[in-house]
Write a protein that holds these residues in place. Structure first.
Motif, PDB file in Angstrom:
ATOM      1  N   ASN A 134     -33.302 -62.881 -46.427  1.00 60.15           N
ATOM      2  CA  ASN A 134     -33.348 -63.826 -47.547  1.00 60.15           C
ATOM      3  C   ASN A 134     -31.738 -64.473 -47.760  1.00 60.15           C
ATOM      4  O   ASN A 134     -30.800 -63.751 -47.987  1.00 60.15           O
ATOM      5  N   ILE A 135     -31.836 -65.718 -47.737  1.00 62.05           N
ATOM      6  CA  ILE A 135     -30.494 -66.413 -47.786  1.00 62.05           C
ATOM      7  C   ILE A 135     -29.717 -66.329 -49.067  1.00 62.05           C
ATOM      8  O   ILE A 135     -28.551 -66.196 -49.067  1.00 62.05           O
ATOM      9  N   THR A 136     -30.278 -66.140 -50.331  1.00 62.82           N
ATOM     10  CA  THR A 136     -29.858 -65.977 -51.331  1.00 62.82           C
ATOM     11  C   THR A 136     -29.389 -64.637 -51.572  1.00 62.82           C
ATOM     12  O   THR A 136     -27.839 -64.651 -51.835  1.00 62.82           O
ATOM     13  N   ILE A 137     -29.987 -63.816 -50.995  1.00 63.62           N
ATOM     14  CA  ILE A 137     -29.383 -62.206 -51.210  1.00 63.62           C
ATOM     15  C   ILE A 137     -28.243 -61.957 -50.168  1.00 63.62           C
ATOM     16  O   ILE A 137     -27.015 -61.503 -50.653  1.00 63.62           O
ATOM     17  N   ALA A 138     -28.307 -62.817 -48.919  1.00 67.09           N
ATOM     18  CA  ALA A 138     -27.215 -62.613 -48.169  1.00 67.09           C
ATOM     19  C   ALA A 138     -25.987 -63.265 -48.725  1.00 67.09           C
ATOM     20  O   ALA A 138     -24.787 -62.834 -48.507  1.00 67.09           O
ATOM     21  N   GLY A 139     -26.123 -64.471 -49.544  1.00 64.83           N
ATOM     22  CA  GLY A 139     -24.966 -65.281 -49.798  1.00 64.83           C
ATOM     23  C   GLY A 139     -24.355 -64.310 -51.137  1.00 64.83           C
ATOM     24  O   GLY A 139     -23.297 -64.515 -51.215  1.00 64.83           O
ATOM     25  N   THR A 140     -25.347 -63.803 -51.896  1.00 67.87           N
ATOM     26  CA  THR A 140     -24.622 -63.098 -52.831  1.00 67.87           C
ATOM     27  C   THR A 140     -23.846 -61.808 -52.360  1.00 67.87           C
ATOM     28  O   THR A 140     -22.673 -61.574 -53.033  1.00 67.87           O
ATOM     29  N   LEU A 141     -24.372 -61.172 -51.284  1.00 75.84           N
ATOM     30  CA  LEU A 141     -23.683 -59.931 -50.544  1.00 75.84           C
ATOM     31  C   LEU A 141     -22.231 -60.492 -50.051  1.00 75.84           C
ATOM     32  O   LEU A 141     -21.248 -59.954 -50.223  1.00 75.84           O
ATOM     33  N   LEU A 142     -22.088 -61.753 -49.679  1.00 78.40           N
ATOM     34  CA  LEU A 142     -20.908 -62.423 -49.263  1.00 78.40           C
ATOM     35  C   LEU A 142     -19.918 -62.407 -50.238  1.00 78.40           C
ATOM     36  O   LEU A 142     -18.644 -62.502 -49.954  1.00 78.40           O
ATOM     37  N   VAL A 143     -20.422 -63.154 -51.380  1.00 78.03           N
ATOM     38  CA  VAL A 143     -19.573 -63.176 -52.548  1.00 78.03           C
ATOM     39  C   VAL A 143     -19.049 -61.901 -52.863  1.00 78.03           C
ATOM     40  O   VAL A 143     -17.836 -61.738 -53.334  1.00 78.03           O
ATOM     41  N   LEU A 144     -19.794 -60.795 -53.030  1.00 75.37           N
ATOM     42  CA  LEU A 144     -19.511 -59.654 -53.246  1.00 75.37           C
ATOM     43  C   LEU A 144     -18.244 -58.864 -52.436  1.00 75.37           C
ATOM     44  O   LEU A 144     -17.471 -58.301 -52.845  1.00 75.37           O
ATOM     45  N   PHE A 145     -18.591 -59.218 -51.238  1.00 75.98           N
ATOM     46  CA  PHE A 145     -17.677 -58.761 -50.052  1.00 75.98           C
ATOM     47  C   PHE A 145     -16.171 -59.261 -50.411  1.00 75.98           C
ATOM     48  O   PHE A 145     -15.276 -58.714 -50.359  1.00 75.98           O
ATOM     49  N   ILE A 146     -16.195 -60.662 -50.604  1.00 78.38           N
ATOM     50  CA  ILE A 146     -15.152 -61.550 -50.673  1.00 78.38           C
ATOM     51  C   ILE A 146     -14.168 -61.179 -51.703  1.00 78.38           C
ATOM     52  O   ILE A 146     -12.956 -61.152 -51.700  1.00 78.38           O
TER      53      ILE A 146
END
Length: 509
Positions: A207-219
């Motif tokens: 899911n692109i939305t979930i993956a995008g959210t995880l990227l924000v959390l990592f950064i």
């Protein structure tokens, strides 16, 4: 070979810890204590070079210290990005130790044994983080690094140091627990693994939305990368002695942050997924804003270490931008900038410490004319400044070239403009320092606050210029000379770093 490669890998992590025992045992014998630290750092360089040779030959090297739960182990591996960081950290541990010997003794610092012990623990954490085979292992050593450097930030024991230490610890632990740990748990749930893997670990139908959210959390979670607004810990930590500032900015802490960012982008998300995530563009703009805003703030700082601290915040944004551009040239530029910035910035901090030790000056407005007294130190400052700016004949030229290339390849014109404007701002807040150190009376303006200070103290300046030339203590001067020379060598011979940085992506076209 008398020792296996697997044992060598473990020894790179454990050796700095073992040196702590020797340092504590010789706490009342400074020469022996420091000899142990220097010997250990040289042995660490040897071990890293052996691992590099094995990696260059294509030998797979993986070890595990055991599973915590099924599928989640503390394990280590050797790969090019880790080798690049390990080389930089091990080499600069030796150089920073040499510098610290002169600085701590000349400045009559207390608790020197504690300094060397915490420094060794921090380097051990860096080695563990560097060779981590999965996110779980990396997170453990990431936190150990935070905790082991806290006593260094508060080394002087003053109220100001304690306040800076609380800011340092508070921001880094908060971002780790609130964002980084949550991102790791989310990745485990979505991908089913935390092992680093070329091309990423998420499935093609994620899911692109979930993956995008995880990227924000990592950064945001990797607070050591100092992306705004989670950057204040870095200027706050400048209350620490100069060798600690060098550790924070070049050897360990901030480099651990951007190393983690690059590794997550390449080996958790993969460039193909990263390029299509909707949050990638937003984070690129945030990194670009960090680069520009930190540069503007740096220009307003009269305290030299504070100016260099905000400069570091800006330069770390370059590495994050390269990773988020999601191209081979961007990753190569990020990898090279980790090393190029390390040598340039550590030289600048070494010079700042030398000026403080010898002339007891920390404000830039007080440094006019000091080139007459400390010509070698200020020449080194000028060369390192050119490397941070990214112009020949210094190593920073190459990393910025690849980052600029990546922004053009991806048609990120705004990011390209940010990189170019930032380099101009680098010129504005770095080069005037050595220029006015050698030529204090050129290009003066009546309304400049900095010049007014100088003009009001004309007689004092004349007396200062009459003082015979003398430089920093010999160990400090040796360290400055080595790191400054490396800034020049890496322009002429960048090939080893380029090969490691470009090998981060084995499928690179």
């Amino acid at each position: 070979m008398s020792i296996s490669l697997a044992h060598m890998l473990q020894l790179t992590i454990l050796l700095p810890l073992l040196s702590v025992i020797g340092v504590l045992a010789t706490s009342n014998k400074p020469n022996l204590r420091e000899a142990i630290t220097l010997s250990t750092s040289m042995l660490l360089i040897y071990l890293v070079s052996q691992l590099y040779g094995a990696n260059a030959q294509g030998l797979a090297l993986n070890i595990s210290w055991g599973e915590i739960i099924p599928g989640l182990a503390i394990s280590f591996t050797v790969e090019p990005l880790g080798m690049l960081f390990a080389f930089v950290a091990s080499f600069l541990w030796l150089i920073t130790t040499c510098y610290a010997i002169g600085y701590l003794r000349c400045h009559h610092e207390k608790n020197q044994t504690r300094f060397y012990c915490c420094f060794a623990i921090a380097i051990s954490a860096v080695m563990g983080l560097t060779f981590s085979a999965n996110l779980f292992t990396l997170f453990i050593f990431y936190e150990v690094l935070t905790l082991s450097t806290y006593p260094l930030v508060t080394h002087s024991g003053t109220d100001n140091a304690k306040l800076g230490g609380r800011t340092y610890l508070g921001i880094l632990l908060t971002t780790s627990v609130v964002f980084f740990l949550l991102a790791i748990v989310g990745t485990w749930q979505v991908a089913g693994t935390l092992d680093f893997k070329q091309g990423g670990i998420f499935s093609s139908d994620v899911n692109i939305t979930i993956a995008g959210t995880l990227l924000v959390l990592f950064i945001f979670g990797v607070g050591k990368a100092a992306i705004m607004p989670f950057h204040r810990w870095l200027p706050a930590a400048m209350v620490a002695p100069t060798p600690v500032s060098a550790l924070l900015h070049a050897v360990a802490v901030v480099k651990a942050g951007v190393f983690t960012i690059v590794k997550i982008c390449v080996m958790i998300f993969g460039l193909d997924l990263l390029a299509i995530l909707p949050t990638t563009q937003l984070l690129l703009y945030l990194a670009g804003a960090t680069v520009l805003l930190a540069s503007i703030i740096a220009m307003r700082q009269d305290n030299l270490k504070a100016r260099l601290a905000y400069s570091t915040v800006s330069q770390l944004g370059y590495v994050t931008i390269g990773a988020l551009l999601a191209t081979p040239s961007g990753i190569t530029g990020s990898g090279m900038h980790i090393a190029m910035h390390a040598f340039g910035k550590i030289t600048l901090f070494f010079c700042a410490g030398a000026v403080l030790v010898r002339l007891h000056k920390s404000q830039i407005s007080e440094m006019r004319g000091i080139g007459k007294q400390m010509p070698l130190t200020m020449l080194a400052f000028a060369i390192a400044s050119l490397s941070i700016i990214g112009v020949p004949p210094t190593g920073g030229t190459w990393s910025k070239f690849f980052l600029l290339t990546a922004s053009i390849d991806t048609k990120q014109w705004l990011i390209m403009i940010v990189l170019m404007l930032s380099s101009l701002l680098n010129i504005a807040y770095l080069l005037p320092i050595p220029f006015h150190a050698f030529y204090p009376n050129i290009l003066t303006k009546q309304n400049s606050p900095e010049i007014n200070i100088a003009s009001e103290q004309t007689e004092q300046t004349k007396q200062t210029l009459a003082i015979p030339r003398y430089e920093a203590p010999l160990p400090c001067l040796i360290a400055i000379s080595i790191t400054c020379t490396m800034c020049l060598i890496l322009f002429i011979y960048p090939q080893p770093l380029f090969e490691l940085a470009s090998a981060i992506l084995p499928y690179r076209n």
